[in-house]
Design a protein around this motif. Structure first.
Motif, PDB file in Angstrom:
ATOM      1  N   GLU A 136     -26.669  -2.064  14.021  1.00 41.42           N
ATOM      2  CA  GLU A 136     -26.009  -0.765  13.987  1.00 41.42           C
ATOM      3  C   GLU A 136     -26.847   0.268  13.236  1.00 41.42           C
ATOM      4  OE1 GLU A 136     -22.090  -1.262  12.338  1.00 41.42           O
ATOM      5  OE2 GLU A 136     -21.236  -1.625  14.336  1.00 41.42           O
ATOM      6  N   VAL A 137     -26.683   1.518  13.612  1.00 44.80           N
ATOM      7  CA  VAL A 137     -27.359   2.621  12.936  1.00 44.80           C
ATOM      8  C   VAL A 137     -26.826   2.740  11.521  1.00 44.80           C
ATOM      9  CG1 VAL A 137     -27.663   5.128  12.899  1.00 44.80           C
ATOM     10  CG2 VAL A 137     -27.777   3.889  15.068  1.00 44.80           C
ATOM     11  N   ARG A 138     -27.729   2.817  10.552  1.00 46.00           N
ATOM     12  CA  ARG A 138     -27.310   2.950   9.151  1.00 46.00           C
ATOM     13  C   ARG A 138     -28.428   3.544   8.328  1.00 46.00           C
ATOM     14  NH1 ARG A 138     -30.273  -1.670  10.745  1.00 46.00           N
ATOM     15  NH2 ARG A 138     -30.496  -3.207   9.107  1.00 46.00           N
ATOM     16  N   TRP A 139     -28.089   3.865   7.065  1.00 45.81           N
ATOM     17  CA  TRP A 139     -29.066   4.401   6.124  1.00 45.81           C
ATOM     18  C   TRP A 139     -29.738   3.255   5.374  1.00 45.81           C
ATOM     19  CZ3 TRP A 139     -30.174   9.579   5.855  1.00 45.81           C
ATOM     20  CH2 TRP A 139     -29.243  10.457   6.432  1.00 45.81           C
ATOM     21  N   LEU A 140     -30.935   3.511   4.880  1.00 44.94           N
ATOM     22  CA  LEU A 140     -31.586   2.551   3.994  1.00 44.94           C
ATOM     23  C   LEU A 140     -30.814   2.472   2.681  1.00 44.94           C
ATOM     24  CD1 LEU A 140     -35.355   3.562   4.370  1.00 44.94           C
ATOM     25  CD2 LEU A 140     -34.426   1.298   4.896  1.00 44.94           C
ATOM     26  N   GLY A 142     -32.223  13.779  17.206  1.00 42.20           N
ATOM     27  CA  GLY A 142     -32.032  12.374  16.852  1.00 42.20           C
ATOM     28  C   GLY A 142     -31.503  12.213  15.438  1.00 42.20           C
ATOM     29  N   THR A 143     -32.013  13.031  14.527  1.00 47.02           N
ATOM     30  CA  THR A 143     -31.532  12.994  13.135  1.00 47.02           C
ATOM     31  C   THR A 143     -30.048  13.320  13.082  1.00 47.02           C
ATOM     32  OG1 THR A 143     -33.711  13.715  12.340  1.00 47.02           O
ATOM     33  CG2 THR A 143     -31.855  13.924  10.816  1.00 47.02           C
ATOM     34  N   ARG A 144     -29.663  14.401  13.755  1.00 43.85           N
ATOM     35  CA  ARG A 144     -28.256  14.822  13.761  1.00 43.85           C
ATOM     36  C   ARG A 144     -27.360  13.750  14.385  1.00 43.85           C
ATOM     37  NH1 ARG A 144     -25.021  16.676  17.498  1.00 43.85           N
ATOM     38  NH2 ARG A 144     -26.717  16.770  19.030  1.00 43.85           N
ATOM     39  N   THR A 145     -27.795  13.210  15.527  1.00 43.47           N
ATOM     40  CA  THR A 145     -26.980  12.224  16.238  1.00 43.47           C
ATOM     41  C   THR A 145     -26.827  10.939  15.432  1.00 43.47           C
ATOM     42  OG1 THR A 145     -27.742  13.115  18.362  1.00 43.47           O
ATOM     43  CG2 THR A 145     -26.759  10.910  18.377  1.00 43.47           C
ATOM     44  N   TRP A 146     -27.932  10.446  14.889  1.00 38.93           N
ATOM     45  CA  TRP A 146     -27.877   9.175  14.159  1.00 38.93           C
ATOM     46  C   TRP A 146     -27.143   9.316  12.821  1.00 38.93           C
ATOM     47  CZ3 TRP A 146     -31.889   4.786  14.538  1.00 38.93           C
ATOM     48  CH2 TRP A 146     -32.135   4.502  15.894  1.00 38.93           C
ATOM     49  N   MET A 147     -27.212  10.490  12.194  1.00 38.60           N
ATOM     50  CA  MET A 147     -26.448  10.702  10.966  1.00 38.60           C
ATOM     51  C   MET A 147     -24.957  10.593  11.250  1.00 38.60           C
ATOM     52  SD  MET A 147     -28.572  13.803   9.077  1.00 38.60           S
ATOM     53  CE  MET A 147     -27.323  14.034   7.814  1.00 38.60           C
ATOM     54  N   ALA A 169     -24.179   6.879  11.948  1.00 38.99           N
ATOM     55  CA  ALA A 169     -24.191   6.103  10.705  1.00 38.99           C
ATOM     56  C   ALA A 169     -22.921   6.339   9.899  1.00 38.99           C
ATOM     57  CB  ALA A 169     -25.421   6.468   9.874  1.00 38.99           C
ATOM     58  N   LYS A 170     -22.460   7.587   9.866  1.00 36.30           N
ATOM     59  CA  LYS A 170     -21.220   7.908   9.159  1.00 36.30           C
ATOM     60  C   LYS A 170     -20.038   7.189   9.785  1.00 36.30           C
ATOM     61  CE  LYS A 170     -18.414  11.859   7.673  1.00 36.30           C
ATOM     62  NZ  LYS A 170     -18.269  13.355   7.696  1.00 36.30           N
ATOM     63  N   HIS A 171     -19.990   7.186  11.124  1.00 32.15           N
ATOM     64  CA  HIS A 171     -18.917   6.492  11.849  1.00 32.15           C
ATOM     65  C   HIS A 171     -18.968   4.985  11.589  1.00 32.15           C
ATOM     66  CE1 HIS A 171     -16.200   5.303  15.083  1.00 32.15           C
ATOM     67  NE2 HIS A 171     -17.139   4.471  15.506  1.00 32.15           N
ATOM     68  N   ASN A 172     -20.171   4.411  11.635  1.00 30.38           N
ATOM     69  CA  ASN A 172     -20.319   2.967  11.409  1.00 30.38           C
ATOM     70  C   ASN A 172     -19.915   2.574   9.997  1.00 30.38           C
ATOM     71  OD1 ASN A 172     -21.262   2.637  14.019  1.00 30.38           O
ATOM     72  ND2 ASN A 172     -23.425   2.646  13.437  1.00 30.38           N
ATOM     73  N   GLN A 173     -20.264   3.427   9.016  1.00 27.81           N
ATOM     74  CA  GLN A 173     -19.904   3.139   7.632  1.00 27.81           C
ATOM     75  C   GLN A 173     -18.391   3.188   7.441  1.00 27.81           C
ATOM     76  OE1 GLN A 173     -22.031   2.201   5.040  1.00 27.81           O
ATOM     77  NE2 GLN A 173     -20.053   1.740   4.102  1.00 27.81           N
ATOM     78  N   LYS A 231     -16.166   2.626   9.745  1.00 28.60           N
ATOM     79  CA  LYS A 231     -15.623   1.445  10.422  1.00 28.60           C
ATOM     80  C   LYS A 231     -15.810   0.195   9.577  1.00 28.60           C
ATOM     81  CE  LYS A 231     -17.903  -0.179  13.889  1.00 28.60           C
ATOM     82  NZ  LYS A 231     -18.562  -0.305  15.215  1.00 28.60           N
ATOM     83  N   GLN A 232     -16.966   0.091   8.930  1.00 33.76           N
ATOM     84  CA  GLN A 232     -17.235  -1.061   8.064  1.00 33.76           C
ATOM     85  C   GLN A 232     -16.296  -1.058   6.860  1.00 33.76           C
ATOM     86  OE1 GLN A 232     -21.303  -1.287   6.737  1.00 33.76           O
ATOM     87  NE2 GLN A 232     -20.956  -3.100   5.502  1.00 33.76           N
ATOM     88  N   ASN A 233     -16.072   0.125   6.258  1.00 36.64           N
ATOM     89  CA  ASN A 233     -15.164   0.226   5.108  1.00 36.64           C
ATOM     90  C   ASN A 233     -13.735  -0.154   5.505  1.00 36.64           C
ATOM     91  OD1 ASN A 233     -17.287   1.102   3.526  1.00 36.64           O
ATOM     92  ND2 ASN A 233     -16.798   3.275   3.754  1.00 36.64           N
ATOM     93  N   GLU A 234     -13.324   0.280   6.698  1.00 35.99           N
ATOM     94  CA  GLU A 234     -11.985  -0.054   7.185  1.00 35.99           C
ATOM     95  C   GLU A 234     -11.834  -1.553   7.402  1.00 35.99           C
ATOM     96  OE1 GLU A 234      -8.994   1.018  10.941  1.00 35.99           O
ATOM     97  OE2 GLU A 234     -10.948   1.987  10.764  1.00 35.99           O
ATOM     98  N   THR A 235     -12.874  -2.182   7.954  1.00 37.15           N
ATOM     99  CA  THR A 235     -12.841  -3.628   8.175  1.00 37.15           C
ATOM    100  C   THR A 235     -12.739  -4.376   6.861  1.00 37.15           C
ATOM    101  OG1 THR A 235     -14.178  -3.400  10.193  1.00 37.15           O
ATOM    102  CG2 THR A 235     -14.098  -5.576   9.168  1.00 37.15           C
ATOM    103  N   GLN A 236     -13.528  -3.941   5.867  1.00 33.99           N
ATOM    104  CA  GLN A 236     -13.498  -4.588   4.557  1.00 33.99           C
ATOM    105  C   GLN A 236     -12.137  -4.414   3.889  1.00 33.99           C
ATOM    106  OE1 GLN A 236     -16.836  -2.791   2.538  1.00 33.99           O
ATOM    107  NE2 GLN A 236     -18.334  -4.186   3.467  1.00 33.99           N
ATOM    108  N   GLN A 237     -11.536  -3.223   4.057  1.00 30.96           N
ATOM    109  CA  GLN A 237     -10.228  -2.963   3.478  1.00 30.96           C
ATOM    110  C   GLN A 237      -9.166  -3.847   4.117  1.00 30.96           C
ATOM    111  OE1 GLN A 237      -9.024   1.132   3.651  1.00 30.96           O
ATOM    112  NE2 GLN A 237      -7.021   0.763   2.737  1.00 30.96           N
ATOM    113  N   ASN A 238      -9.256  -4.008   5.452  1.00 26.64           N
ATOM    114  CA  ASN A 238      -8.293  -4.865   6.154  1.00 26.64           C
ATOM    115  C   ASN A 238      -8.416  -6.318   5.712  1.00 26.64           C
ATOM    116  OD1 ASN A 238      -7.290  -2.692   7.606  1.00 26.64           O
ATOM    117  ND2 ASN A 238      -8.652  -3.036   9.361  1.00 26.64           N
ATOM    118  N   LYS A 239      -9.655  -6.782   5.525  1.00 25.02           N
ATOM    119  CA  LYS A 239      -9.865  -8.161   5.062  1.00 25.02           C
ATOM    120  C   LYS A 239      -9.325  -8.351   3.659  1.00 25.02           C
ATOM    121  CE  LYS A 239     -13.928  -9.327   7.852  1.00 25.02           C
ATOM    122  NZ  LYS A 239     -15.378  -9.700   7.815  1.00 25.02           N
ATOM    123  N   ALA A 240      -9.503  -7.338   2.810  1.00 26.00           N
ATOM    124  CA  ALA A 240      -8.997  -7.411   1.442  1.00 26.00           C
ATOM    125  C   ALA A 240      -7.475  -7.473   1.442  1.00 26.00           C
ATOM    126  CB  ALA A 240      -9.477  -6.208   0.631  1.00 26.00           C
TER     127      ALA A 240
END
Length: 254
Positions: A102-106, A223-228, A231-235, A237-246
């Motif tokens: 997935e697209v993400r930041w370093l 590309g910078t605008r699109t991937w930013m 990445a925000k959307h993926n983050q 989604k990841q936070n929501e998944t972690q919250q649901n697991k918690a």
């Protein structure tokens, strides 16, 4: 048109009335089109960009061979391998659930390491760029001679812009690696590279390439605008998944 003759850089497709005139060959025109398709599709996170990239670097390797830029020719081998790896990395599952890269930041640690290595590499290359590329050229020639090319070892003129050339070379390698791992920062680096390229090629009077890199600059900015945004959307989604697991864990313990 003879098939072999099509690859000749003297086989002109069109004369562009820029500066003193620029004769663009068929192979350069087609290679450029595939290069633009590669970058555009990469900005849209489409894996087919690597197919276009493989064609682009292969055609440009033939061009650099004909104009005796053997060091840059060898660099195309790196980009060829990077495109193959990127194609693999973008399509293989990263987990048992079949999730893809997935697209993400370093991370801060990886970003610091990347900056440190890049600055060090640029500094070293700036000092040793002429012997470095001469060595690359000689390696390329020796390799081609093993295949029966019978080429003389080249004599290279001193680099016109050693610092900026080093910046573009190092950052291009770093950006390509970051793209294969879907890090947003790759596009920021391509923006920087393209800005420098537009200026350098214009200063050298190679206006066609300057215009090409201006187009690439637009694509990199998009590309910078699109991937930013991705990445925000993926983050999120990841936070929501972690919250649901918690929450599930808390419910199980209750």
């Amino acid at each position: 048109m003879d098939f072999i003759a099509w690859f000749d850089i003297n086989n002109t497709l069109i004369n562009i009335p820029i500066g003193g005139g620029y004769a663009m060959s068929w192979i350069e025109a087609i290679g450029t089109i595939f290069g633009l398709l590669c970058i555009w599709n990469a900005s849209q996170e489409k894996t087919i960009n690597y197919l276009f990239g493989l064609i682009n670097v292969s055609l440009f390797a033939i061009i650099f061979y004909q104009i005796q830029l053997y060091g840059i020719l060898l660099l195309q081998l790196f980009f060829f391998c990077a495109n193959l790896y990127g194609w693999y990395a973008w399509t293989r599952p990263t987990s048992e659930n079949g999730d893809k890269l997935e697209v993400r930041w370093l991370s801060k640690q990886k970003l610091s390491y990347t900056i440190a290595v890049s600055v060090l590499a640029i500094g070293i290359m700036t000092i040793y760029i002429d012997p470095f590329f001469l060595a690359l050229a000689n390696v390329s020639v020796d390799g081609l001679n093993l295949l029966g090319a019978d080429l003389a070892r080249p004599t290279l003129e001193p680099d016109a812009f050693p610092f900026w050339d080093s910046v573009m070379t190092v950052l291009s390698v770093v950006a390509q690696i970051l793209m294969t791992r879907k890090y947003v920062e790759n596009w920021i680096l391509w923006v920087v590279i393209n800005i420098i390229s537009v200026g350098i090629y214009a200063a050298q009077g190679v206006y066609a390439l300057s215009i090409e890199y201006a187009i690439l600059l637009f694509i990199a900015m998009n590309g910078t605008r699109t991937w930013m945004g991705t990445a925000k959307h993926n983050q999120a989604k990841q936070n929501e998944t972690q919250q649901n697991k918690a929450e599930e864990t808390v419910n199980e313990l209750a």
